[in-house]
Enzyme design. Structure first.
Site, PDB file in Angstrom:
ATOM      1  N   ASP A   1       0.790  -1.127  -0.017  1.00 51.28           N
ATOM      2  CA  ASP A   1       0.100  -0.090  -0.098  1.00 51.28           C
ATOM      3  C   ASP A   1       0.841   1.355  -0.037  1.00 51.28           C
ATOM      4  O   ASP A   1       1.827   1.343   0.645  1.00 51.28           O
ATOM      5  CB  ASP A   1      -0.959  -0.032   1.423  1.00 51.28           C
ATOM      6  CG  ASP A   1      -2.098   0.810   1.239  1.00 51.28           C
ATOM      7  OD1 ASP A   1      -2.321   1.218   0.035  1.00 51.28           O
ATOM      8  OD2 ASP A   1      -2.760   1.152   2.072  1.00 51.28           O
TER       9      ASP A   1
ATOM     10  N   ARG B   1       0.421   7.376  -2.887  1.00 52.32           N
ATOM     11  CA  ARG B   1       0.937   8.400  -1.879  1.00 52.32           C
ATOM     12  C   ARG B   1       2.178   8.920  -1.994  1.00 52.32           C
ATOM     13  O   ARG B   1       2.744  10.022  -2.042  1.00 52.32           O
ATOM     14  CB  ARG B   1       0.569   8.068  -0.390  1.00 52.32           C
ATOM     15  CG  ARG B   1      -0.629   8.759   0.045  1.00 52.32           C
ATOM     16  CD  ARG B   1      -1.076   8.062   1.384  1.00 52.32           C
ATOM     17  NE  ARG B   1      -1.405   6.697   1.011  1.00 52.32           N
ATOM     18  CZ  ARG B   1      -1.538   5.740   1.946  1.00 52.32           C
ATOM     19  NH1 ARG B   1      -1.406   5.916   3.223  1.00 52.32           N
ATOM     20  NH2 ARG B   1      -2.118   4.345   1.803  1.00 52.32           N
TER      21      ARG B   1
ATOM     22  N   ARG C   1       0.164   8.653 -10.553  1.00 51.40           N
ATOM     23  CA  ARG C   1       0.010   7.462  -9.653  1.00 51.40           C
ATOM     24  C   ARG C   1       0.622   6.064 -10.406  1.00 51.40           C
ATOM     25  O   ARG C   1       1.155   5.287  -9.640  1.00 51.40           O
ATOM     26  CB  ARG C   1      -1.599   6.970  -9.543  1.00 51.40           C
ATOM     27  CG  ARG C   1      -2.175   7.958  -8.819  1.00 51.40           C
ATOM     28  CD  ARG C   1      -3.615   7.633  -8.514  1.00 51.40           C
ATOM     29  NE  ARG C   1      -3.951   6.339  -7.802  1.00 51.40           N
ATOM     30  CZ  ARG C   1      -3.832   6.156  -6.625  1.00 51.40           C
ATOM     31  NH1 ARG C   1      -3.875   6.950  -5.923  1.00 51.40           N
ATOM     32  NH2 ARG C   1      -4.016   4.878  -6.223  1.00 51.40           N
TER      33      ARG C   1
ATOM     34  N   HIS D   1       3.263   2.984  -8.865  1.00 49.70           N
ATOM     35  CA  HIS D   1       3.201   1.631  -9.264  1.00 49.70           C
ATOM     36  C   HIS D   1       4.387   1.008  -9.765  1.00 49.70           C
ATOM     37  O   HIS D   1       4.918  -0.080  -9.189  1.00 49.70           O
ATOM     38  CB  HIS D   1       1.750   1.296 -10.017  1.00 49.70           C
ATOM     39  CG  HIS D   1       0.510   1.718  -9.292  1.00 49.70           C
ATOM     40  ND1 HIS D   1      -0.011   1.335  -8.113  1.00 49.70           N
ATOM     41  CD2 HIS D   1      -0.642   2.378  -9.993  1.00 49.70           C
ATOM     42  CE1 HIS D   1      -1.002   1.788  -7.681  1.00 49.70           C
ATOM     43  NE2 HIS D   1      -1.500   2.488  -8.790  1.00 49.70           N
TER      44      HIS D   1
ATOM     45  N   THR E   1     -10.358  -7.188  -5.480  1.00 49.19           N
ATOM     46  CA  THR E   1     -11.540  -7.126  -6.353  1.00 49.19           C
ATOM     47  C   THR E   1     -12.262  -5.704  -6.269  1.00 49.19           C
ATOM     48  O   THR E   1     -12.741  -5.338  -7.244  1.00 49.19           O
ATOM     49  CB  THR E   1     -12.752  -7.971  -5.623  1.00 49.19           C
ATOM     50  OG1 THR E   1     -12.881  -7.957  -4.342  1.00 49.19           O
ATOM     51  CG2 THR E   1     -12.505  -9.572  -6.072  1.00 49.19           C
TER      52      THR E   1
ATOM     53  N   ARG F   1     -11.147   1.462  -9.661  1.00 48.64           N
ATOM     54  CA  ARG F   1     -10.347   2.577 -10.047  1.00 48.64           C
ATOM     55  C   ARG F   1     -10.598   3.063 -11.493  1.00 48.64           C
ATOM     56  O   ARG F   1     -10.891   2.302 -12.189  1.00 48.64           O
ATOM     57  CB  ARG F   1      -9.029   1.968  -9.659  1.00 48.64           C
ATOM     58  CG  ARG F   1      -8.496   1.777  -8.071  1.00 48.64           C
ATOM     59  CD  ARG F   1      -7.055   1.802  -7.879  1.00 48.64           C
ATOM     60  NE  ARG F   1      -7.092   1.596  -6.393  1.00 48.64           N
ATOM     61  CZ  ARG F   1      -5.783   1.884  -5.717  1.00 48.64           C
ATOM     62  NH1 ARG F   1      -4.701   2.030  -6.455  1.00 48.64           N
ATOM     63  NH2 ARG F   1      -5.963   1.728  -4.497  1.00 48.64           N
TER      64      ARG F   1
ATOM     65  N   LEU G   1      11.546 -20.787  -3.440  1.00 52.61           N
ATOM     66  CA  LEU G   1      10.123 -19.825  -2.993  1.00 52.61           C
ATOM     67  C   LEU G   1       8.908 -20.198  -3.735  1.00 52.61           C
ATOM     68  O   LEU G   1       9.051 -20.144  -5.186  1.00 52.61           O
ATOM     69  CB  LEU G   1      10.678 -18.492  -3.171  1.00 52.61           C
ATOM     70  CG  LEU G   1       9.853 -17.505  -2.824  1.00 52.61           C
ATOM     71  CD1 LEU G   1       9.373 -17.362  -1.302  1.00 52.61           C
ATOM     72  CD2 LEU G   1      10.244 -16.038  -3.138  1.00 52.61           C
TER      73      LEU G   1
ATOM     74  N   ARG H   1       1.731  -4.877   6.447  1.00 54.04           N
ATOM     75  CA  ARG H   1       1.038  -3.791   5.630  1.00 54.04           C
ATOM     76  C   ARG H   1       1.802  -2.685   5.536  1.00 54.04           C
ATOM     77  O   ARG H   1       2.225  -2.008   6.551  1.00 54.04           O
ATOM     78  CB  ARG H   1      -0.226  -3.456   5.952  1.00 54.04           C
ATOM     79  CG  ARG H   1      -1.134  -2.418   5.032  1.00 54.04           C
ATOM     80  CD  ARG H   1      -2.542  -2.285   5.411  1.00 54.04           C
ATOM     81  NE  ARG H   1      -3.225  -1.617   4.518  1.00 54.04           N
ATOM     82  CZ  ARG H   1      -4.470  -1.741   4.047  1.00 54.04           C
ATOM     83  NH1 ARG H   1      -5.158  -2.409   4.584  1.00 54.04           N
ATOM     84  NH2 ARG H   1      -4.700  -0.758   3.126  1.00 54.04           N
TER      85      ARG H   1
ATOM     86  N   SER I   1      -8.399  -5.061   4.801  1.00 54.53           N
ATOM     87  CA  SER I   1      -8.691  -4.940   3.708  1.00 54.53           C
ATOM     88  C   SER I   1      -9.214  -6.092   3.054  1.00 54.53           C
ATOM     89  O   SER I   1      -8.892  -6.264   1.603  1.00 54.53           O
ATOM     90  CB  SER I   1      -7.915  -3.915   2.737  1.00 54.53           C
ATOM     91  OG  SER I   1      -7.773  -2.571   3.298  1.00 54.53           O
TER      92      SER I   1
ATOM     93  N   GLU J   1       1.233 -13.082  12.832  1.00 52.96           N
ATOM     94  CA  GLU J   1       1.916 -11.915  13.512  1.00 52.96           C
ATOM     95  C   GLU J   1       1.668 -10.852  12.579  1.00 52.96           C
ATOM     96  O   GLU J   1       1.838 -10.773  11.135  1.00 52.96           O
ATOM     97  CB  GLU J   1       3.233 -11.819  13.854  1.00 52.96           C
ATOM     98  CG  GLU J   1       3.868 -12.665  14.949  1.00 52.96           C
ATOM     99  CD  GLU J   1       3.274 -12.270  16.449  1.00 52.96           C
ATOM    100  OE1 GLU J   1       3.090 -11.159  16.618  1.00 52.96           O
ATOM    101  OE2 GLU J   1       2.918 -13.209  17.114  1.00 52.96           O
TER     102      GLU J   1
HETATM  103  C1  FPP Z   1      -1.877  -0.007  -3.259  1.00 53.11           C
HETATM  104  O1  FPP Z   1      -1.284   1.436  -3.537  1.00 53.11           O
HETATM  105  C2  FPP Z   1      -1.240  -0.768  -4.468  1.00 53.11           C
HETATM  106  C3  FPP Z   1      -1.945  -1.372  -5.572  1.00 53.11           C
HETATM  107  C4  FPP Z   1      -3.369  -1.331  -5.446  1.00 53.11           C
HETATM  108  C5  FPP Z   1      -1.236  -1.935  -6.601  1.00 53.11           C
HETATM  109  C6  FPP Z   1      -0.219  -2.647  -6.171  1.00 53.11           C
HETATM  110  C7  FPP Z   1       0.821  -3.034  -7.218  1.00 53.11           C
HETATM  111  C8  FPP Z   1       1.962  -3.030  -7.322  1.00 53.11           C
HETATM  112  C9  FPP Z   1       2.748  -2.974  -6.045  1.00 53.11           C
HETATM  113  C10 FPP Z   1       2.800  -2.896  -8.686  1.00 53.11           C
HETATM  114  C11 FPP Z   1       2.664  -3.947  -9.549  1.00 53.11           C
HETATM  115  C12 FPP Z   1       2.872  -5.402  -9.073  1.00 53.11           C
HETATM  116  C13 FPP Z   1       3.141  -6.468  -9.468  1.00 53.11           C
HETATM  117  C14 FPP Z   1       3.102  -7.705  -8.982  1.00 53.11           C
HETATM  118  C15 FPP Z   1       4.134  -6.279 -10.673  1.00 53.11           C
HETATM  119  P1  FPP Z   1      -2.443   2.673  -3.490  1.00 53.11           P
HETATM  120  O2  FPP Z   1      -2.392   2.929  -5.015  1.00 53.11           O
HETATM  121  O3  FPP Z   1      -3.828   2.300  -3.080  1.00 53.11           O
HETATM  122  O4  FPP Z   1      -1.652   3.693  -2.841  1.00 53.11           O
HETATM  123  P2  FPP Z   1      -2.413   4.929  -1.954  1.00 53.11           P
HETATM  124  O5  FPP Z   1      -3.086   4.441  -1.010  1.00 53.11           O
HETATM  125  O6  FPP Z   1      -1.088   5.719  -1.487  1.00 53.11           O
HETATM  126  O7  FPP Z   1      -3.336   5.666  -3.086  1.00 53.11           O
END
Ligand code: FPP
Length: 255
Positions: free
Chosen positions: A27, A31, A40, A44, A73, A78, A138, A195, A203, A214
């Protein structure tokens, strides 16, 4: 016992056991990007780099499994451009990582409603999963279009079907049997869930599987969640006293 190969790099981790299975709610990409005036999607992309580091480090430490919450889901709601950007990023990740996963014997698995993913992504995923299926080190498990209540409902549905067909008696259903109908059936128990980004909630992530895990909530945003932060979370995990509802000294302890 000989020292593990990582001992010289992270001697602090020799103090206790490592989790068999680590689960991560990734997460804070948005931000991270906002704080830098970037899109954004840039957040990512940096998050995808953290995924690479995470998989590599978990492999180096000899963990059995790592589950990453990559797309919930709810994330389908978004903006379209963000969803398609995330799907493209996943496709690119699968293309760039195959060689390293094969070389290291890392197996890729998924949980979630992957049939909802775009066809191209599904194709890349299926190819990756098939090619790495024999990986013995792994297991890197991606939660994609995943929701825990949906997973639990699916398990219940499948058990009810077996009962209705006369293949199972309701009194035969216990926790082990229920767990074996979840999508994580062949993975070890989750010992630690991390997290990132300071949010303190689950969530809809692995609600059944986290029963005895843990939980660590770190303020670090996921794009900054690299080796140093992971190692410090693992050190914190080792300092926790896991009692599984028992008391120190066991059942004979005087009260
Ligand atoms: C949450 O951050 C993150 C996601 C919804 C997507 C997670 C994706 C990645 C880490 C990158 C791609 C993944 C792979 C496996 C290649 P957010 O967008 O909710 O952040 P925010 O809460 O700060 O807006």
């Amino acid at each position: 016992m000989p020292e593990p190969t990582w001992a010289a790099k992270w001697p602090e981790l020799l103090e206790g056991p490592l989790p068999r299975h680590l689960a991560v709610i990734m997460d804070g990409n948005g931000r991270w990007a906002k704080a830098r005036g970037r899109s954004r999607l840039k957040g990512h992309r940096e998050g995808a780099e953290s995924v690479r580091v995470l998989a590599r480090t978990c492999h180096e430490l000899g963990l059995q499994a790592v589950t990453l919450y990559a797309f919930s889901t709810e994330n389908w709601g978004r903006p379209k451009t963000e969803v398609s950007g995330l799907m493209e990023l996943l496709k690119r990740f699968l293309k760039s990582e195959l060689e390293e996963f094969l070389e290291k014997g890392i197996r890729l698995t998924t949980i979630g409603q992957t049939d909802r993913l775009p066809k191209g992504v599904r194709g890349s995923l299926e190819n990756f999963i098939e090619k790495t299926a024999e990986g013995k080190s792994l297991t890197c498990n991606l939660a994609l279009s995943y929701g825990s209540r949906d997973e639990i409902t699916g398990a219940a549905r499948s058990l009810v079907r077996k009962c209705s067909a006369g293949k199972l008696k309701p009194e035969e259903i216990d926790e082990d049997l229920f767990g074996s109908h979840l999508q994580t059936a062949d993975l070890p128990e989750v010992d630690l869930m991390i997290r990132t980004s300071g949010e303190v909630r689950l969530s809809n992530f692995m609600l059944w599987q986290l029963a005895y895990a843990e939980l660590i909530f770190t303020p670090t945003l996921f794009p900054d969640f690299r080796e140093v932060v992971l190692i410090s979370c693992l050190t914190e995990y080792q300092q926790r006293n896991r009692r599984f509802g028992l008391v120190p000294g066991g059942a004979e302890t005087k009260t």
